[in-house]
Design an enzyme around this catalytic site. Sequence first.
Site, mmCIF file in Angstrom:
data_model
loop_
_atom_site.group_PDB
_atom_site.id
_atom_site.type_symbol
_atom_site.label_atom_id
_atom_site.label_comp_id
_atom_site.label_asym_id
_atom_site.label_seq_id
_atom_site.Cartn_x
_atom_site.Cartn_y
_atom_site.Cartn_z
ATOM 1 N N CYS A 75 0.873 -1.179 0.000
ATOM 2 C CA CYS A 75 0.000 0.000 0.000
ATOM 3 C C CYS A 75 0.911 1.230 0.000
ATOM 4 O O CYS A 75 1.599 1.490 0.995
ATOM 5 C CB CYS A 75 -0.898 -0.023 1.242
ATOM 6 S SG CYS A 75 -1.933 1.452 1.351
ATOM 7 N N GLY A 76 0.929 1.942 -1.112
ATOM 8 C CA GLY A 76 1.870 3.060 -1.255
ATOM 9 C C GLY A 76 1.535 4.239 -0.360
ATOM 10 O O GLY A 76 2.420 4.851 0.252
ATOM 11 N N ASN A 77 0.242 4.583 -0.254
ATOM 12 C CA ASN A 77 -0.132 5.659 0.669
ATOM 13 C C ASN A 77 0.074 5.199 2.110
ATOM 14 O O ASN A 77 0.482 5.980 2.972
ATOM 15 C CB ASN A 77 -1.593 6.064 0.453
ATOM 16 C CG ASN A 77 -1.804 6.784 -0.874
ATOM 17 O OD1 ASN A 77 -0.910 7.498 -1.341
ATOM 18 N ND2 ASN A 77 -2.963 6.594 -1.482
ATOM 19 N N ASN B 4 1.543 -5.271 -5.847
ATOM 20 C CA ASN B 4 0.149 -5.724 -5.900
ATOM 21 C C ASN B 4 -0.379 -5.464 -7.325
ATOM 22 O O ASN B 4 0.240 -4.722 -8.098
ATOM 23 C CB ASN B 4 -0.711 -5.028 -4.826
ATOM 24 C CG ASN B 4 -0.703 -3.516 -4.941
ATOM 25 O OD1 ASN B 4 0.099 -2.939 -5.664
ATOM 26 N ND2 ASN B 4 -1.584 -2.868 -4.222
ATOM 27 N N ASN C 129 -6.837 -4.048 -8.565
ATOM 28 C CA ASN C 129 -7.229 -2.644 -8.402
ATOM 29 C C ASN C 129 -7.369 -2.084 -9.815
ATOM 30 O O ASN C 129 -6.580 -2.433 -10.706
ATOM 31 C CB ASN C 129 -6.134 -1.903 -7.641
ATOM 32 C CG ASN C 129 -5.814 -2.546 -6.295
ATOM 33 O OD1 ASN C 129 -6.575 -2.403 -5.354
ATOM 34 N ND2 ASN C 129 -4.710 -3.283 -6.210
ATOM 35 N N GLU D 265 -10.495 0.109 -5.597
ATOM 36 C CA GLU D 265 -9.498 -0.792 -5.014
ATOM 37 C C GLU D 265 -10.081 -2.159 -4.671
ATOM 38 O O GLU D 265 -11.177 -2.243 -4.085
ATOM 39 C CB GLU D 265 -8.919 -0.195 -3.735
ATOM 40 C CG GLU D 265 -7.986 0.956 -3.961
ATOM 41 C CD GLU D 265 -7.179 1.290 -2.713
ATOM 42 O OE1 GLU D 265 -6.790 0.371 -1.972
ATOM 43 O OE2 GLU D 265 -6.954 2.486 -2.496
ATOM 44 N N ARG D 266 -9.310 -3.175 -4.978
ATOM 45 C CA ARG D 266 -9.590 -4.524 -4.490
ATOM 46 C C ARG D 266 -9.690 -4.456 -2.964
ATOM 47 O O ARG D 266 -8.816 -3.908 -2.305
ATOM 48 C CB ARG D 266 -8.425 -5.421 -4.914
ATOM 49 C CG ARG D 266 -8.481 -6.837 -4.445
ATOM 50 C CD ARG D 266 -7.257 -7.622 -4.899
ATOM 51 N NE ARG D 266 -6.019 -7.213 -4.244
ATOM 52 C CZ ARG D 266 -4.878 -7.891 -4.274
ATOM 53 N NH1 ARG D 266 -4.801 -9.020 -4.950
ATOM 54 N NH2 ARG D 266 -3.796 -7.452 -3.668
ATOM 55 N N CYS E 198 -4.854 6.044 -4.250
ATOM 56 C CA CYS E 198 -4.216 4.729 -4.107
ATOM 57 C C CYS E 198 -2.778 4.915 -4.585
ATOM 58 O O CYS E 198 -2.546 5.182 -5.770
ATOM 59 C CB CYS E 198 -4.956 3.691 -4.952
ATOM 60 S SG CYS E 198 -4.120 2.095 -5.002
ATOM 61 N N GLY E 199 -1.820 4.799 -3.655
ATOM 62 C CA GLY E 199 -0.420 5.079 -3.991
ATOM 63 C C GLY E 199 0.136 4.135 -5.046
ATOM 64 O O GLY E 199 0.746 4.576 -6.036
ATOM 65 N N THR E 200 -0.074 2.830 -4.838
ATOM 66 C CA THR E 200 0.403 1.882 -5.849
ATOM 67 C C THR E 200 -0.346 2.115 -7.163
ATOM 68 O O THR E 200 0.223 1.977 -8.248
ATOM 69 C CB THR E 200 0.234 0.430 -5.371
ATOM 70 O OG1 THR E 200 -1.106 0.249 -4.872
ATOM 71 C CG2 THR E 200 1.229 0.068 -4.283
HETATM 72 N N1 LIG Z 1 -4.493 2.068 -1.121
HETATM 73 C C1 LIG Z 1 -3.314 1.340 -1.330
HETATM 74 C C2 LIG Z 1 -3.444 -0.023 -1.934
HETATM 75 C C3 LIG Z 1 -4.060 -0.989 -0.918
HETATM 76 C C4 LIG Z 1 -4.098 -2.423 -1.382
HETATM 77 C C5 LIG Z 1 -5.061 -2.688 -2.501
HETATM 78 N N2 LIG Z 1 -6.415 -2.389 -2.164
HETATM 79 C C6 LIG Z 1 -4.928 -4.165 -2.913
HETATM 80 O O1 LIG Z 1 -5.721 -5.008 -2.472
HETATM 81 O O2 LIG Z 1 -3.989 -4.469 -3.661
HETATM 82 C C7 LIG Z 1 -2.185 2.149 -1.909
HETATM 83 O O3 LIG Z 1 -2.107 3.331 -1.524
HETATM 84 O O4 LIG Z 1 -1.355 1.627 -2.638
#
Ligand SMILES: N[C@@H](CCC[C@H](N)C(=O)O)C(=O)O
Length: 287
Positions: free
Chosen positions: A87-89, A163, A199, A217-218, A226-228
Amino acid sequence: MDFLKGHGTENDFVILPDPSVDIDLTPGLVAALCDRRAGIGADGVLRVARAGDLRDAGVLDALPAGVGREDWFMDYRNSDGSVAEMCGNGVRVFAHFLAASSLVPGSEFVVGSRAGARAVVVHHADPEAAEVSVAMGPTTVFGASSAGVDGRDLAGIAVDVGNPHLACVVPGLTLEDLRNLDVKTAPTFDHGLFPHGTNVEVLTPLADGAVHMRVHERGSGETRSCGTGTVAAAVAALRAAGLETGAVDVHVPGGTVTVTIGADGATLRGPSRIVATGTVRTSALGA
Ligand SMILES: N[C@@H](CCC[C@H](N)C(=O)O)C(=O)O
């Protein structure tokens, strides 16, 4: 149970300091904490513990690549209770918490995640606000696919940022189109390409070094950032513009982050806020 509440560009988290790994962090407890009416409310949970202690407690089967026993580990959970690799954030908020709590000696350190070690630089931090860069590691494009979003079939590329993501650059998409799109309803996608779900990001083409993005998001539904996802979006936007590397400002409903895609990996830079501390009455959550 003590908690803090924080967010990175309004992707919000319940932070649970748990150095002795005492909390039985079941999917039910996570979902109850994240419930926006009956709980605290958040897109996810960040448990704070050292990697070796999570390993000894059986939360981790093994230490992920590059993660040492003494490294602080972001034990991230989505709001539905599912576990995600990265989770990037969350890493920015996690690093902010560590720095503001003097749990790390300096401003540059490693945060463990299930996707591996992530080096962070805390540019500044006080108890309320921080600015953090995260080395997000390599990004891998593993296919071309499409997502069904609001009745439209949107072409995108599959990007592994630790992810899975399906980042859809939509030619001609205006800001108004993007604002009006139903991203709350779960998009459809190819389960063969994404056996563990994905995602989904929808974004405008690259213009003046920037894109506008929304995300489903998943495990958490639509979030305000969502950072990633912003990293996957930057990869997709650059590719659509015929580029492999570059810096992209990614505007999301919750703010703006800067993603730099280099030959040796991606960097995510953006803000973090910690807005509350408190005590949860777990018995009242009904988990
Ligand atoms: N919000 C996050 C990503 C969180 C995980 C995502 N929902 C998953 O299941 O892969 C971010 O900031 O990257």
